[in-house]
Design a protein around this motif. Structure first.
Motif, short mmCIF file in Angstrom:
data_model
loop_
_atom_site.label_atom_id
_atom_site.label_comp_id
_atom_site.label_asym_id
_atom_site.label_seq_id
_atom_site.Cartn_x
_atom_site.Cartn_y
_atom_site.Cartn_z
N GLY A 197 0.81 -1.21 0.00
CA GLY A 197 0.00 0.00 0.00
C GLY A 197 0.84 1.26 0.00
N ILE A 198 0.21 2.34 -0.40
CA ILE A 198 0.91 3.62 -0.48
C ILE A 198 1.11 4.22 0.91
CG2 ILE A 198 0.08 4.10 -2.81
CD1 ILE A 198 -1.97 6.00 -1.58
N HIS A 220 6.43 4.77 -1.81
CA HIS A 220 7.61 3.99 -2.20
C HIS A 220 7.43 3.15 -3.46
CE1 HIS A 220 5.30 0.74 -0.42
NE2 HIS A 220 6.22 -0.12 -0.79
N LEU A 221 6.22 3.06 -3.99
CA LEU A 221 5.98 2.24 -5.18
C LEU A 221 6.29 3.08 -6.42
CD1 LEU A 221 2.69 0.63 -3.88
CD2 LEU A 221 4.87 -0.55 -4.22
N ILE A 235 -5.34 3.74 -6.40
CA ILE A 235 -5.31 2.59 -5.50
C ILE A 235 -4.57 2.96 -4.21
CG2 ILE A 235 -4.47 0.22 -5.20
CD1 ILE A 235 -4.58 -0.04 -8.27
N ALA A 236 -5.15 2.59 -3.08
CA ALA A 236 -4.50 2.79 -1.78
C ALA A 236 -3.76 1.54 -1.34
CB ALA A 236 -5.51 3.21 -0.73
N SER A 237 -4.35 0.36 -1.56
CA SER A 237 -3.67 -0.88 -1.18
C SER A 237 -4.21 -2.06 -1.98
CB SER A 237 -3.83 -1.18 0.32
OG SER A 237 -5.14 -1.63 0.62
N THR A 283 2.43 -6.05 -5.80
CA THR A 283 3.14 -4.94 -6.46
C THR A 283 2.74 -4.83 -7.93
OG1 THR A 283 5.05 -5.08 -4.98
CG2 THR A 283 5.40 -4.02 -7.10
N ALA A 284 2.73 -5.97 -8.63
CA ALA A 284 2.43 -5.97 -10.06
C ALA A 284 1.03 -5.46 -10.35
CB ALA A 284 2.61 -7.38 -10.63
#
Length: 327
Positions: free
Chosen positions: A220-221, A235-236, A249-251, A267-268
């Motif tokens: 998640g962000i 971090h993404l 998207i939050a998570s 992640t993908a």
């Protein structure tokens, strides 16, 4: 049954292990050593790690690595080659430029980011199956296994515990959860694992997923970020732009048989919007997903019955062998 459990810090997070076994104390000690060795060998945060030896020889020479590291890099490169998703193990130079999650995190200058983009192409990772060597073709390239390593570690720990006769257990590597069998103490005969609300304080749960022998992984962000002038940077990272992924998207939470799959697809699946993420994740086999948007809406993939009354069972011949209803 005798229960043994422990909590310790490693890999920048808290790790919880719980198992039911007569020799549980020794098995937990063995698991600690196993994780410690993985953490030292596979990290980019220690200059003398096995992975950093590969990175230091970028553009210089192929480096022979041990079979487990070669296997993990091979799996990670295959996913990284799919341009449809943001998973990319060649992301190391960007990660070290942003430093998100560390005290010296900063927003890089545009020219700094531009200079790193040619170094994050996974096609420049060359793998030699014959001698188990890894070669990074461009100087200053760096492999970063942070988006996949904990899942691999959890699977390997579980494998060793099951081989030792453990039938009930729980592995939690900083929110990366992998279960062995069912909980002997829960009336629904499952491990009840909560999904963190990415829009609330830590500890706030949006729903609980009952698992038996399955893995649950969330990205998640809200996990690692910093703020500058009211702007949040998570971090993404997007290796096309060099910036944090722009998304609603939050998570993303992935439920799967193997923890490594949860790591990969959490992640993908971080695409530009929840609709695209659900569509993409529905195309993948043997996983289910819960995607939470920045507005708080919850979306699920087709195979996830979204009423909280069913248990994911991954102990059978196939990951989704059965739904077991519990009243």
């Amino acid at each position: 049954m005798t229960k043994y459990q422990t909590r310790f810090q490693m890999m920048g997070t808290f790790i919880d292990l719980m198992i039911y076994h007569p020799n549980g104390e020794q098995l937990i000690k063995d698991a600690y050593i196993q994780l410690y060795q993985y953490a030292r060998r596979f990290t980019v945060n220690q200059p003398d790690s096995e992975l950093m030896y590969v990175n230091k020889n970028a553009g210089v020479a192929p480096i022979v690595v041990r079979p487990d590291l070669f296997q993990l890099i091979t799996i990670a490169k295959e996913i990284s080659m799919d341009a449809a998703n943001p998973f990319n193990i060649a992301i190391g130079p960007l990660v070290k430029t942003w430093r998100i999650g560390f005290k010296n995190a900063k927003v890089p200058m545009r020219d700094e980011i531009s200079a790193k983009l040619p170094l994050v192409d996974p096609k420049n990772i060359f793998l030699n199956e014959h001698d188990q060597s890894v070669y990074l073709a461009q100087p200053n390239m760096e492999i970063d296994l942070g988006a996949i390593a904990k899942g691999y570690f959890a699977d390997e720990v579980k494998k060793k515990l099951v081989n030792a006769g453990v039938e009930h257990g729980f592995i939690n590597l900083g929110g990366n959860v992998l279960t062995i069998g069912h909980s002997p103490n829960n009336t629904n005969r499952a491990w009840n694992v909560g999904i963190q609300n990415p829009l609330a304080e830590r500890g706030s749960v949006v729903r609980v997923i009952p698992l038996k022998g399955c893995s649950m992984v969330t990205s998640g962000i809200n996990e690692r970020f910093f703020e500058v002038n009211g702007q949040r940077y998570h971090h993404l990272l997007d290796t096309q732009t060099g910036m944090p992924i722009s998304t609603d998207i939050a998570s993303i939470t992935i439920i799967s048989k193997h923890s490594i799959d949860g790591e990969i697809w959490s992640t993908a699946g971080f695409l530009s919007c929840t609709h695209d993420a659900i569509f993409y994740l529905n195309q993948q086999t043997d996983i289910e997903a819960v995607v939470i948007s920045k507005s708080g809406q919850i979306h699920v993939t087709d195979g996830l019955i979204d009423d909280g009354a069913h248990i994911f069972i991954c102990d059978g011949k196939s990951p989704w062998q059965a739904w077991a209803y519990e009243s």
